[in-house]
Enzyme design. Structure first.
Site, mmCIF file in Angstrom:
data_model
loop_
_atom_site.group_PDB
_atom_site.id
_atom_site.type_symbol
_atom_site.label_atom_id
_atom_site.label_comp_id
_atom_site.label_asym_id
_atom_site.label_seq_id
_atom_site.Cartn_x
_atom_site.Cartn_y
_atom_site.Cartn_z
ATOM 1 N N HIS A 16 0.805 -1.213 0.009
ATOM 2 C CA HIS A 16 -0.100 0.057 -0.085
ATOM 3 C C HIS A 16 0.889 1.189 0.057
ATOM 4 O O HIS A 16 0.528 2.245 -0.886
ATOM 5 C CB HIS A 16 -0.806 0.106 1.198
ATOM 6 C CG HIS A 16 -1.965 -1.037 1.339
ATOM 7 N ND1 HIS A 16 -1.761 -1.688 2.634
ATOM 8 C CD2 HIS A 16 -2.914 -1.611 0.765
ATOM 9 C CE1 HIS A 16 -2.901 -2.701 2.555
ATOM 10 N NE2 HIS A 16 -3.671 -2.518 1.451
ATOM 11 N N LYS A 40 -17.865 -6.142 9.136
ATOM 12 C CA LYS A 40 -16.832 -6.893 9.130
ATOM 13 C C LYS A 40 -15.943 -6.807 10.394
ATOM 14 O O LYS A 40 -15.798 -5.797 10.989
ATOM 15 C CB LYS A 40 -15.804 -6.023 7.925
ATOM 16 C CG LYS A 40 -14.792 -6.943 7.361
ATOM 17 C CD LYS A 40 -14.439 -6.098 6.193
ATOM 18 C CE LYS A 40 -12.860 -6.678 5.809
ATOM 19 N NZ LYS A 40 -12.187 -6.148 4.792
ATOM 20 N N ARG A 89 -2.119 -5.786 -8.313
ATOM 21 C CA ARG A 89 -0.718 -6.616 -8.230
ATOM 22 C C ARG A 89 -0.918 -7.474 -9.366
ATOM 23 O O ARG A 89 -0.048 -7.999 -10.211
ATOM 24 C CB ARG A 89 -1.225 -7.362 -6.948
ATOM 25 C CG ARG A 89 -1.073 -6.446 -5.681
ATOM 26 C CD ARG A 89 -1.432 -7.365 -4.478
ATOM 27 N NE ARG A 89 -2.853 -7.452 -4.785
ATOM 28 C CZ ARG A 89 -3.636 -7.666 -3.640
ATOM 29 N NH1 ARG A 89 -3.104 -7.973 -2.528
ATOM 30 N NH2 ARG A 89 -4.919 -7.879 -3.724
ATOM 31 N N SER A 127 -2.759 -7.801 3.141
ATOM 32 C CA SER A 127 -3.223 -7.619 4.795
ATOM 33 C C SER A 127 -3.278 -8.910 5.336
ATOM 34 O O SER A 127 -2.909 -9.413 6.221
ATOM 35 C CB SER A 127 -4.101 -6.596 5.090
ATOM 36 O OG SER A 127 -3.772 -5.623 4.488
HETATM 37 O O1 PNS Z 1 -8.511 -2.872 1.108
HETATM 38 P P1 PNS Z 1 -9.842 -3.658 0.410
HETATM 39 O O2 PNS Z 1 -10.736 -4.348 1.514
HETATM 40 O O3 PNS Z 1 -9.600 -4.325 -0.837
HETATM 41 O O4 PNS Z 1 -10.819 -2.387 0.209
HETATM 42 C C1 PNS Z 1 -12.025 -2.342 -0.558
HETATM 43 C C2 PNS Z 1 -12.826 -0.818 -0.428
HETATM 44 C C3 PNS Z 1 -12.650 -0.442 0.674
HETATM 45 C C4 PNS Z 1 -11.798 -0.107 -1.210
HETATM 46 C C5 PNS Z 1 -13.857 -1.226 -1.102
HETATM 47 O O5 PNS Z 1 -14.662 -2.236 -0.402
HETATM 48 C C6 PNS Z 1 -14.919 0.087 -0.852
HETATM 49 O O6 PNS Z 1 -14.713 0.962 -1.678
HETATM 50 N N1 PNS Z 1 -16.120 0.081 -0.182
HETATM 51 C C7 PNS Z 1 -17.066 1.049 0.110
HETATM 52 C C8 PNS Z 1 -18.384 0.429 -0.179
HETATM 53 C C9 PNS Z 1 -18.354 0.925 -1.736
HETATM 54 O O7 PNS Z 1 -18.352 2.106 -1.982
HETATM 55 N N2 PNS Z 1 -18.972 -0.174 -2.272
HETATM 56 C C10 PNS Z 1 -19.344 0.332 -3.814
HETATM 57 C C11 PNS Z 1 -18.177 0.059 -4.731
HETATM 58 S S1 PNS Z 1 -18.036 -1.529 -5.119
#
Ligand code: PNS
Length: 159
Positions: A16, A40, A89, A127
């Site tokens: 990150h 979560k 990635r 992570s």
């Molecule tokens: O580190 P991660 O868990 O892969 O991050 C995922 C994240 C936080 C980027 C994604 O889950 C997110 O944007 N969540 C917020 C909810 C949202 O906006 N969902 C609609 C887009 S699919």
């Protein structure tokens, strides 16, 4: 232009950090936005995740940190962000990230997602992998900064 880099960061990894530092060369400000999802279960609390991120960028003045709940696009509209930074990635990431980029664009027409490819040495890093390695006693020094490793150690000691 300012940009937002969303994620769970449970905890933040060198992968990150590399993407965020590289993105900050091209944007005026990068806001690292940690997701708070009450459904979560995180290893680190919201405040702990925020502090670990802040410590990782104490020398990069272009990086700011915040947390958000709900839809990313709602946070973006409220705080006037149009650019989303995402790291890629592998080709497997692309399928999921493309779906997310298209969903965000559908929800908010002005949202543009900018992808930055991970360095090869971080292309397997996540992570979840860090937590898995740590809980099995593996070495982590090249995957996470020292302050994150210390926080993981404290977490495990408290259990
Ligand atoms: O580190 P991660 O868990 O892969 O991050 C995922 C994240 C936080 C980027 C994604 O889950 C997110 O944007 N969540 C917020 C909810 C949202 O906006 N969902 C609609 C887009 S699919």
């Amino acid at each position: 232009m300012k940009a937002i880099y969303p994620g769970s960061f449970d905890p933040i990894t060198n992968g990150h950090i590399d993407i965020i530092n590289r993105a900050s060369e091209f944007f005026d400000e990068i806001l690292v936005a940690g997701l708070v999802n009450s459904k979560k279960q995180y290893l680190f609390s919201t405040e702990e995740r925020r502090q670990l991120i802040e410590q990782s960028f104490k020398d990069n003045k272009k990086v700011k940190v915040d947390t958000f709940e709900g839809l990313l696009v709602d946070y973006m509209k409220e705080h006037n962000y149009k650019a989303i930074i995402k790291g890629l990635r592998t080709v497997t990431d692309y399928g999921y990230e493309a779906q997310m980029a298209l969903t965000n664009k559908n929800l908010y027409k002005e949202a543009e997602t900018f992808f930055i490819h991970s360095e090869e040495k971080y292309s397997f890093l996540s992570s979840s992998m860090v937590k898995e390695i740590y809980s099995n006693g593996g070495r982590l020094s090249s995957y996470i900064p020292e302050h994150v490793e210390k926080a993981l150690l404290l977490k495990v000691c408290k259990r």
